[in-house]
Write a protein that holds these residues in place. Structure first.
Motif, PDB file in Angstrom:
ATOM      1  N   ALA A 229      -4.232 -35.572  18.044  1.00  0.00           N
ATOM      2  CA  ALA A 229      -5.521 -36.239  18.267  1.00  0.00           C
ATOM      3  C   ALA A 229      -6.587 -35.821  17.260  1.00  0.00           C
ATOM      4  O   ALA A 229      -7.419 -36.646  16.840  1.00  0.00           O
ATOM      5  CB  ALA A 229      -6.000 -35.958  19.695  1.00  0.00           C
ATOM      6  N   LEU A 230      -6.570 -34.552  16.850  1.00  0.00           N
ATOM      7  CA  LEU A 230      -7.630 -34.025  15.983  1.00  0.00           C
ATOM      8  C   LEU A 230      -7.313 -34.104  14.486  1.00  0.00           C
ATOM      9  O   LEU A 230      -8.169 -33.781  13.654  1.00  0.00           O
ATOM     10  CB  LEU A 230      -7.935 -32.575  16.355  1.00  0.00           C
ATOM     11  CG  LEU A 230      -8.467 -32.330  17.772  1.00  0.00           C
ATOM     12  CD1 LEU A 230      -8.734 -30.841  17.981  1.00  0.00           C
ATOM     13  CD2 LEU A 230      -9.733 -33.142  18.023  1.00  0.00           C
ATOM     14  N   ALA A 231      -6.096 -34.530  14.140  1.00  0.00           N
ATOM     15  CA  ALA A 231      -5.693 -34.585  12.723  1.00  0.00           C
ATOM     16  C   ALA A 231      -6.667 -35.373  11.844  1.00  0.00           C
ATOM     17  O   ALA A 231      -6.991 -34.930  10.732  1.00  0.00           O
ATOM     18  CB  ALA A 231      -4.281 -35.140  12.601  1.00  0.00           C
ATOM     19  N   PRO A 232      -7.171 -36.552  12.277  1.00  0.00           N
ATOM     20  CA  PRO A 232      -8.110 -37.294  11.418  1.00  0.00           C
ATOM     21  C   PRO A 232      -9.426 -36.555  11.165  1.00  0.00           C
ATOM     22  O   PRO A 232     -10.175 -36.927  10.256  1.00  0.00           O
ATOM     23  CB  PRO A 232      -8.368 -38.588  12.220  1.00  0.00           C
ATOM     24  CG  PRO A 232      -7.182 -38.732  13.121  1.00  0.00           C
ATOM     25  CD  PRO A 232      -6.813 -37.324  13.487  1.00  0.00           C
ATOM     26  N   LEU A 233      -9.711 -35.514  11.963  1.00  0.00           N
ATOM     27  CA  LEU A 233     -10.952 -34.768  11.789  1.00  0.00           C
ATOM     28  C   LEU A 233     -10.769 -33.561  10.867  1.00  0.00           C
ATOM     29  O   LEU A 233     -11.578 -33.336   9.960  1.00  0.00           O
ATOM     30  CB  LEU A 233     -11.475 -34.290  13.157  1.00  0.00           C
ATOM     31  CG  LEU A 233     -11.832 -35.389  14.168  1.00  0.00           C
ATOM     32  CD1 LEU A 233     -12.266 -34.762  15.485  1.00  0.00           C
ATOM     33  CD2 LEU A 233     -12.932 -36.280  13.617  1.00  0.00           C
ATOM     34  N   TYR A 234      -9.696 -32.764  11.092  1.00  0.00           N
ATOM     35  CA  TYR A 234      -9.613 -31.512  10.345  1.00  0.00           C
ATOM     36  C   TYR A 234      -8.958 -31.663   8.959  1.00  0.00           C
ATOM     37  O   TYR A 234      -9.215 -30.846   8.077  1.00  0.00           O
ATOM     38  CB  TYR A 234      -8.905 -30.412  11.150  1.00  0.00           C
ATOM     39  CG  TYR A 234      -7.514 -30.710  11.645  1.00  0.00           C
ATOM     40  CD1 TYR A 234      -6.421 -30.671  10.786  1.00  0.00           C
ATOM     41  CD2 TYR A 234      -7.272 -30.979  12.998  1.00  0.00           C
ATOM     42  CE1 TYR A 234      -5.138 -30.911  11.247  1.00  0.00           C
ATOM     43  CE2 TYR A 234      -5.991 -31.207  13.470  1.00  0.00           C
ATOM     44  CZ  TYR A 234      -4.930 -31.181  12.588  1.00  0.00           C
ATOM     45  OH  TYR A 234      -3.666 -31.416  13.047  1.00  0.00           O
ATOM     46  N   ILE A 235      -8.143 -32.681   8.751  1.00  0.00           N
ATOM     47  CA  ILE A 235      -7.530 -32.849   7.422  1.00  0.00           C
ATOM     48  C   ILE A 235      -8.590 -33.107   6.337  1.00  0.00           C
ATOM     49  O   ILE A 235      -8.594 -32.431   5.295  1.00  0.00           O
ATOM     50  CB  ILE A 235      -6.476 -33.974   7.425  1.00  0.00           C
ATOM     51  CG1 ILE A 235      -5.232 -33.530   8.210  1.00  0.00           C
ATOM     52  CG2 ILE A 235      -6.077 -34.371   6.003  1.00  0.00           C
ATOM     53  CD1 ILE A 235      -4.471 -32.388   7.573  1.00  0.00           C
ATOM     54  N   PRO A 236      -9.536 -34.050   6.532  1.00  0.00           N
ATOM     55  CA  PRO A 236     -10.574 -34.242   5.508  1.00  0.00           C
ATOM     56  C   PRO A 236     -11.462 -33.008   5.325  1.00  0.00           C
ATOM     57  O   PRO A 236     -11.972 -32.770   4.219  1.00  0.00           O
ATOM     58  CB  PRO A 236     -11.393 -35.428   6.061  1.00  0.00           C
ATOM     59  CG  PRO A 236     -10.471 -36.140   6.985  1.00  0.00           C
ATOM     60  CD  PRO A 236      -9.638 -35.065   7.605  1.00  0.00           C
ATOM     61  N   LEU A 237     -11.647 -32.234   6.397  1.00  0.00           N
ATOM     62  CA  LEU A 237     -12.468 -31.026   6.279  1.00  0.00           C
ATOM     63  C   LEU A 237     -11.764 -29.946   5.460  1.00  0.00           C
ATOM     64  O   LEU A 237     -12.392 -29.251   4.660  1.00  0.00           O
ATOM     65  CB  LEU A 237     -12.798 -30.479   7.678  1.00  0.00           C
ATOM     66  CG  LEU A 237     -13.810 -31.268   8.510  1.00  0.00           C
ATOM     67  CD1 LEU A 237     -13.921 -30.670   9.907  1.00  0.00           C
ATOM     68  CD2 LEU A 237     -15.177 -31.284   7.833  1.00  0.00           C
ATOM     69  N   LEU A 238     -10.468 -29.813   5.658  1.00  0.00           N
ATOM     70  CA  LEU A 238      -9.714 -28.771   4.959  1.00  0.00           C
ATOM     71  C   LEU A 238      -9.423 -29.140   3.505  1.00  0.00           C
ATOM     72  O   LEU A 238      -9.377 -28.264   2.641  1.00  0.00           O
ATOM     73  CB  LEU A 238      -8.390 -28.509   5.689  1.00  0.00           C
ATOM     74  CG  LEU A 238      -8.480 -27.847   7.069  1.00  0.00           C
ATOM     75  CD1 LEU A 238      -7.118 -27.797   7.728  1.00  0.00           C
ATOM     76  CD2 LEU A 238      -9.057 -26.441   6.954  1.00  0.00           C
ATOM     77  N   TYR A 239      -9.238 -30.436   3.249  1.00  0.00           N
ATOM     78  CA  TYR A 239      -8.885 -30.882   1.892  1.00  0.00           C
ATOM     79  C   TYR A 239      -9.856 -31.959   1.406  1.00  0.00           C
ATOM     80  O   TYR A 239      -9.476 -33.125   1.200  1.00  0.00           O
ATOM     81  CB  TYR A 239      -7.441 -31.406   1.872  1.00  0.00           C
ATOM     82  CG  TYR A 239      -6.427 -30.410   2.347  1.00  0.00           C
ATOM     83  CD1 TYR A 239      -6.059 -29.327   1.553  1.00  0.00           C
ATOM     84  CD2 TYR A 239      -5.833 -30.528   3.613  1.00  0.00           C
ATOM     85  CE1 TYR A 239      -5.130 -28.395   1.993  1.00  0.00           C
ATOM     86  CE2 TYR A 239      -4.901 -29.599   4.055  1.00  0.00           C
ATOM     87  CZ  TYR A 239      -4.553 -28.532   3.243  1.00  0.00           C
ATOM     88  OH  TYR A 239      -3.633 -27.614   3.680  1.00  0.00           O
ATOM     89  N   PRO A 240     -11.112 -31.595   1.209  1.00  0.00           N
ATOM     90  CA  PRO A 240     -12.128 -32.592   0.825  1.00  0.00           C
ATOM     91  C   PRO A 240     -11.922 -33.183  -0.573  1.00  0.00           C
ATOM     92  O   PRO A 240     -12.444 -34.254  -0.870  1.00  0.00           O
ATOM     93  CB  PRO A 240     -13.441 -31.797   0.892  1.00  0.00           C
ATOM     94  CG  PRO A 240     -13.035 -30.371   0.681  1.00  0.00           C
ATOM     95  CD  PRO A 240     -11.698 -30.249   1.324  1.00  0.00           C
ATOM     96  N   GLU A 241     -11.156 -32.497  -1.427  1.00  0.00           N
ATOM     97  CA  GLU A 241     -10.943 -32.972  -2.795  1.00  0.00           C
ATOM     98  C   GLU A 241      -9.799 -33.976  -2.908  1.00  0.00           C
ATOM     99  O   GLU A 241      -9.586 -34.549  -3.978  1.00  0.00           O
ATOM    100  CB  GLU A 241     -10.670 -31.780  -3.724  1.00  0.00           C
ATOM    101  CG  GLU A 241     -11.840 -30.802  -3.835  1.00  0.00           C
ATOM    102  CD  GLU A 241     -13.086 -31.468  -4.402  1.00  0.00           C
ATOM    103  OE1 GLU A 241     -12.967 -32.208  -5.392  1.00  0.00           O
ATOM    104  OE2 GLU A 241     -14.165 -31.260  -3.828  1.00  0.00           O
TER     105      GLU A 241
END
Length: 526
Positions: free
Chosen positions: A116-128
């Protein structure tokens, strides 16, 4: 009285024979597991090279894999001693059933939250990451988190096999998962890209679970109709959680490395992952093997209150680990360019990618050596059910890794990531050894130091002998160079260690000769 003693001797010999066979099978299965993992990396390199697709897949896999290792390795380290203790109290099957059911509930919750939270933390961890890479990473993460519920059940059954000294069975089940990923990639990579690997992994965890259930259910050890005993489950997880978190530290540190790598050029995440997986092969084959085989023996020593045997087991484990790992690591160091070119330079993986991966691999060697030795120390903590004592040290190692990564990447770019990992490993293992040493009331440090020096000298002699050979055969096919240097190095190293009277080597030779003698005597008796 004489008859009683003879029966006991035969039982001991039979137990040693079974353990020896289990060890051989486990080493073989470990080798197959590492080879299959290597083939998976080769398949990824062939189809995706060092592109953003490979970066996205490898970065996404790290996060759910942290929970996968938390469940699998953590479960073995916590369940083996608790199950052996339960067997002593005639309640092993009850304990197994409660842990299994509790793990289903917990792993299901982790699976749902992670997806459920994957769409939130992936962009935060890999913003580049670019838009396409982020999308791939999100969906791959979701698929991998869907496997966690099956991974949890697999983990308990694998821990059961280890507790019964059936080490190879758990390895075989892990091989099934990797092979499923490889087959899925070969069949569907051109159609659905990196998603094929994740879907193959999900299918593999289900197949692996069915394989284990087929082996366990007929034995009627797993009685799931019993009611939930939340007190039993709570008591187990009180031990398991700090142990699992400690195991997950390595994966968290790898995630730290991938996050730092994502800020550099395309391919940096790939170089970091391939180099780490390759360099850590000796640890995965020999380090984990020795640690896993020693663990039930240490747990048994604690269960029978034999502290002298426990200490000797730790000392023997450390010296055997150093005896096997150091020459393996140095040999790989000398052959690294040949090995990486042989394995990866094909398809989309270019010569430039090979060179970049080789440079990263050189700097990972410190982490392999220190973490391999730490495998034995950790097993000691887990056997004593003191895993929580190293949790604080583990947390501090993550902070140290972040600080060192900032410093070293500012100095030498993404190559600073493996250097930071090696320095952190040295500090982490040193701190854990000091705590463990005080906890058990000391070890024979002088004897350990003498043995380590002998092994270092033997390795230095080996290196001095094979380096001229490597220069002489430069230009031959990579595979021939590797085989020639490996054989020459093994002969020189064993001979040198034997002449230096390495206790660890003499111990192995003595065990081998005794096994041959016992086998001959058994044949004559029959």
């Amino acid at each position: 009285m004489t008859i009683f003693l003879l029966v006991n001797v035969k039982e001991v010999l039979r137990l040693k024979s079974k353990l020896g066979l289990a060890s051989v099978l486990f080493i073989g299965a470990s080798l197959l597991l590492k080879i299959s993992g290597l083939i998976r990396d080769m398949v990824i390199a062939y189809y995706f090279g060092d592109s953003y697709v490979a970066d996205a897949y490898l970065a996404a896999f790290i996060i759910p894999n942290m929970f996968i290792l938390f469940m699998t390795t953590g479960m073995k380290n916590a369940f083996v001693p608790s199950y052996i203790e339960s067997l002593e109290k005639q309640r092993g099957n009850y304990h197994l059933a409660q842990v299994f059911k509790g793990t289903i509930v917990i792993s299901f919750i982790v699976s749902i939250i992670g997806m459920a939270l994957a769409p939130l933390y992936i962009p935060l961890l890999y913003p580049e990451f670019n838009v396409d890479a982020t999308q791939i990473a999100v969906w791959v993460t979701i698929i991998f988190f869907a496997t966690i519920v099956f991974v949890g059940m697999n983990a308990v059954l694998e821990a059961l096999f280890d507790a019964e000294n059936k080490f190879s069975l758990s390895m075989v089940s892990q091989i099934l998962v990797i092979l499923s990923s490889i087959v899925a990639a070969i069949l569907f990579a051109n159609q659905i890209g990196a998603y094929s690997l994740a879907i193959g992994y999900l299918a593999g965890t289900i197949i692996s679970l069915l394989f284990k259930l087929i082996l366990v259910m007929p034995r009627k050890k797993l009685k799931l109709k019993r009611k939930f005993d939340w007190l039993e489950i709570k008591q187990f997880y009180w031990v398991f959680i700090p142990v699992g978190l400690t195991v997950a530290v390595g994966q968290i540190n790898l995630m730290v490395g991938s996050i730092f790598a994502s800020y550099f050029e395309e391919g940096a995440v790939t170089y970091i992952n391939y180099a780490k997986n390759l360099v850590h092969m000796p640890q995965g084959i020999f380090g984990v093997t020795i640690g896993t085989i020693v663990f039930p023996l240490l747990s048994k020593a604690i269960a029978t209150d034999n502290h002298k045997l426990f200490k000797r087991g730790i000392e023997k484990g450390l010296t055997l680990m150093f005896l096997i790992l150091l020459p393996s690591i140095i040999g790989m160091l000398l052959l690294m360019p040949n090995i990486i070119e042989l394995l990866y330079q094909r398809g989309a993986f270019t010569a430039d990618a090979v060179q970049a991966t080789t440079q990263v691999a050189y700097l990972y060697f410190g982490s392999v050596l220190f973490f391999s030795l730490n495998n034995i120390i950790n097993k000691g903590f887990y056997s004593l059910k003191k895993g929580h004592l190293i949790l604080v040290i583990s947390g501090l190692s993550i902070l140290l890794n972040i600080v060192l990564s900032f410093i070293f990447t500012a100095w030498i770019g993404y190559r600073g990531i493996p250097l930071a990992a090696s320095v952190m490993a040295m500090c982490y293992v040193g701190a854990q050894f000091v705590v463990f040493y005080k906890l058990i009331g000391g070890l024979k440090l002088k004897a350990l130091a003498v043995e380590f020096i002998k092994i270092i000298v033997a390795t230095a002699i080996m290196s001095g002998a094979i380096y001229p050979i490597l220069l002489l055969i430069n230009g031959w096919y990579n595979i021939i160079q590797i085989v020639v240097v490996a054989l020459a190095g093994a002969i020189v190293y064993i001979a040198s260690a034997y002449l230096l009277k390495s206790e660890a080597l003499l111990f192995m030779v003595d065990k081998f000769l005794k096994k041959k003698s016992v086998t001959k005597e058994s044949t004559l008796d029959e």
